[in-house]
Scaffold this motif. Sequence first.
Motif, short mmCIF file in Angstrom:
data_model
loop_
_atom_site.label_atom_id
_atom_site.label_comp_id
_atom_site.label_asym_id
_atom_site.label_seq_id
_atom_site.Cartn_x
_atom_site.Cartn_y
_atom_site.Cartn_z
N PRO A 130 -4.06 0.86 6.22
CA PRO A 130 -5.73 0.87 5.69
C PRO A 130 -6.05 1.65 6.12
O PRO A 130 -6.92 2.24 5.15
CB PRO A 130 -5.85 -0.56 6.10
N THR A 131 -6.64 2.06 7.21
CA THR A 131 -7.69 3.00 7.45
C THR A 131 -6.92 4.66 7.19
O THR A 131 -7.19 5.36 6.93
CB THR A 131 -7.61 3.33 9.44
N MET B 138 -8.50 -2.33 13.65
CA MET B 138 -8.20 -1.34 12.53
C MET B 138 -6.89 -0.81 11.77
O MET B 138 -6.50 -0.05 13.00
CB MET B 138 -8.91 0.58 12.48
N SER B 139 -6.17 -1.61 11.04
CA SER B 139 -5.16 -1.85 10.75
C SER B 139 -4.85 -0.17 10.66
O SER B 139 -5.17 0.60 9.79
CB SER B 139 -4.33 -2.63 9.89
N LEU C 240 0.40 -1.04 0.23
CA LEU C 240 0.19 -0.31 0.32
C LEU C 240 0.91 1.46 0.04
O LEU C 240 0.10 2.65 0.31
CB LEU C 240 -0.46 -0.28 1.24
N ILE D 81 -5.09 5.04 4.39
CA ILE D 81 -5.65 4.51 3.06
C ILE D 81 -6.69 5.35 2.76
O ILE D 81 -7.23 5.94 1.32
CB ILE D 81 -4.36 3.98 2.25
N SER D 82 -7.61 4.38 3.58
CA SER D 82 -9.28 4.48 3.17
C SER D 82 -9.77 6.09 3.42
O SER D 82 -10.62 7.14 2.73
CB SER D 82 -10.02 3.36 4.17
#
Lengths: 294, 380
Positions: A261-262, A257-258, A210, A264-265
């Motif tokens: 990734p959070t 909630m890693s 990511l 990036i969301s």
Amino acid sequence: MLDFEILGSYTFLVVAAGTFLLSTAAGAVGCINVLKGESLIGDAIGHSAFPGIVLSFMLFMQRSPLLLLLGAVVSGSTAFFLIQCIHSNSKLQLDAALAVVLSSFFGMGMVLKSYIQGNPDFSKASQSGLQSYIFGQASYIMRSDICLLLPVSLLSLLLLLLFYKELKLFVFDREYAETLAIPSGLMYFIDILMTMSLIAAGLKLVGSILISSLLLIPAIAALQWSKRFDRVLILAALFGGLSALAGTYVSTLYEGMSTGPTIISIMSLLAFISMLFGPHGIIANIRLRRRFLK
Amino acid sequence: MNLTELSELISHSYESLLILIITAEACALIGCFLVLRGLSMLSDAISHSVLLGIVLAFFIVHDVSSPWLLAGAALFGVFTVFSVEALSKTGLVKKDDAVGIVFPLFFSIAVILISRYARNAHLDTDMVLMGEVILAPLYRIRLLGLSLPKALVSMLIVLIINLLFILIFKKELKLFTFDEDFASALGFSSAALFYSLMSLSSLTAVVSFDAVGAILVVSFLIAPGACAYLICRSLNTMLLVSGLYAALNAFIGYILALFLQVSMSGMVATVAGLSFLLTFLLNREGLIMQLILRRRRKREFYLDMMTLHIGNHSGMPEESEELGVKSISRHLNWKSEFSEKCSRILKKRGILYIEEAGSVYRLTEKGRAYYSRIKSDYGI
């Protein structure tokens, strides 16, 4: 409401500092790659940095962030060089070259990692952290990681500021830049240096899969708001930094909630909002069309 | 590890090899068209975001191996392609940027969902990345009275679907790949073909997922097609050659992985990268051949220069200075070893000789003919 107890806690501060530094610098630097139309090269470099990390661990038997960073830079650069070489010396399109190089480098990383796992020689050195370089484990970063992130981010921002004028010319009008005796080789080198070191330093936070989106998504969001290079750079850095803080907060608040990734969301959410509401965005377009139809 | 141990291992795990080869074939067939159409990175996006499809479908059916899960996940891959297309159609972002923004989002959501809700389920992140082809034969299915690995059967079905699709729509695919405008002018719907191609790659990626994992499937899809594209000149041979590459990569990767006891799909991807590198370096128009040709052309140019120089100055008053064996290098502005080397080559070809009396270079009969020919060739 904001939970101030979390905001003041040591882990939150460390993680937030790390992700904020990285995303701010990556957001600004990423604009150059996006404007040059090379947004997917970051993805290839990110994937390709993984075998370097494992290899450097195998060679030095320790997980010092600096050594792993060096490994990542070496294998990322090798991949970049290979992609350029394949692209300019064969009839293959750039995206096929990217796909082949990134997948085989990542495969190599997998091979090395499984070799370590089955090998008793490596059982002495702790290797449990290697997994985090694939998906990222921002919540486990330590002060030593910040000590690496701080100089890398500041250095790449400094480079960007120092060569701002030259880079701007290089991005938008390479021929003109060359007639002004701005060496495009040097500009290339600076661009790659900034991108590569940010990717390598950020691998532990967001992982090799990511990492490229930290470079890409803030730039896309910022491009929706302005057509001026300086404003886009500042906006991208701002978007990057803000989503890093918000993402870290959310991931500290909810278990599971890693962080990477959070972040990036949230970044993508910002980008979509920008696409909807930007001055040339989807809603503005629809309005414009209506007005002409009347 | 000695050979008997290796053959022992092979006899225990030959089914993994079969699964690998069939997966590689199914991927390579579709991959050829992806390479030709410049959709390689789109397949990368599909393979990443299919993970979200699998996770979402898993929450609904709670069974990793249900065919509904496969179908749902494959649909999600098509949805990814659709989102990328829709985003780039707004004109706000370029196609590459659209790819780069869609799949990280889907992948991040999938990772969050897995780590938050499905920690202990059959979905873990390691399996996502590499799959476990060595464990695949453990899940078995009874078919026609035979006990077969489930992955083998499902991969075989995908291979057959891909083969049938390519055989039936070969003409359309060919047109659509090489001249899309002409295909639309003839009334073929390029959108329909595009989305069916994408659905098949998505289905292939989802089913391969068990065997090779989400990321390495890109290698299975693209690497054989890319190799074949470098050496083939027709679609038929390209399909065949890519199939050959796929099988070879799978076989060598499998043997090496057994020998070194490492991840099989990772090894196959590594071998695929190496075979691509070798093809890139060694094929008829490859890098090494290009370098050799470049050197040869450069040498021929120098030889022509020398012939021209000698031809221009012979019979002139300054010839003893200009063409002297000792002094010619100065006038050509070359190093003396280099001009001696060139004169040796030209002498061997019978183009020049050294006149003993004045020790100057002179063109032979053949050399003069060659001189006038290159003069007209260079347009002088």
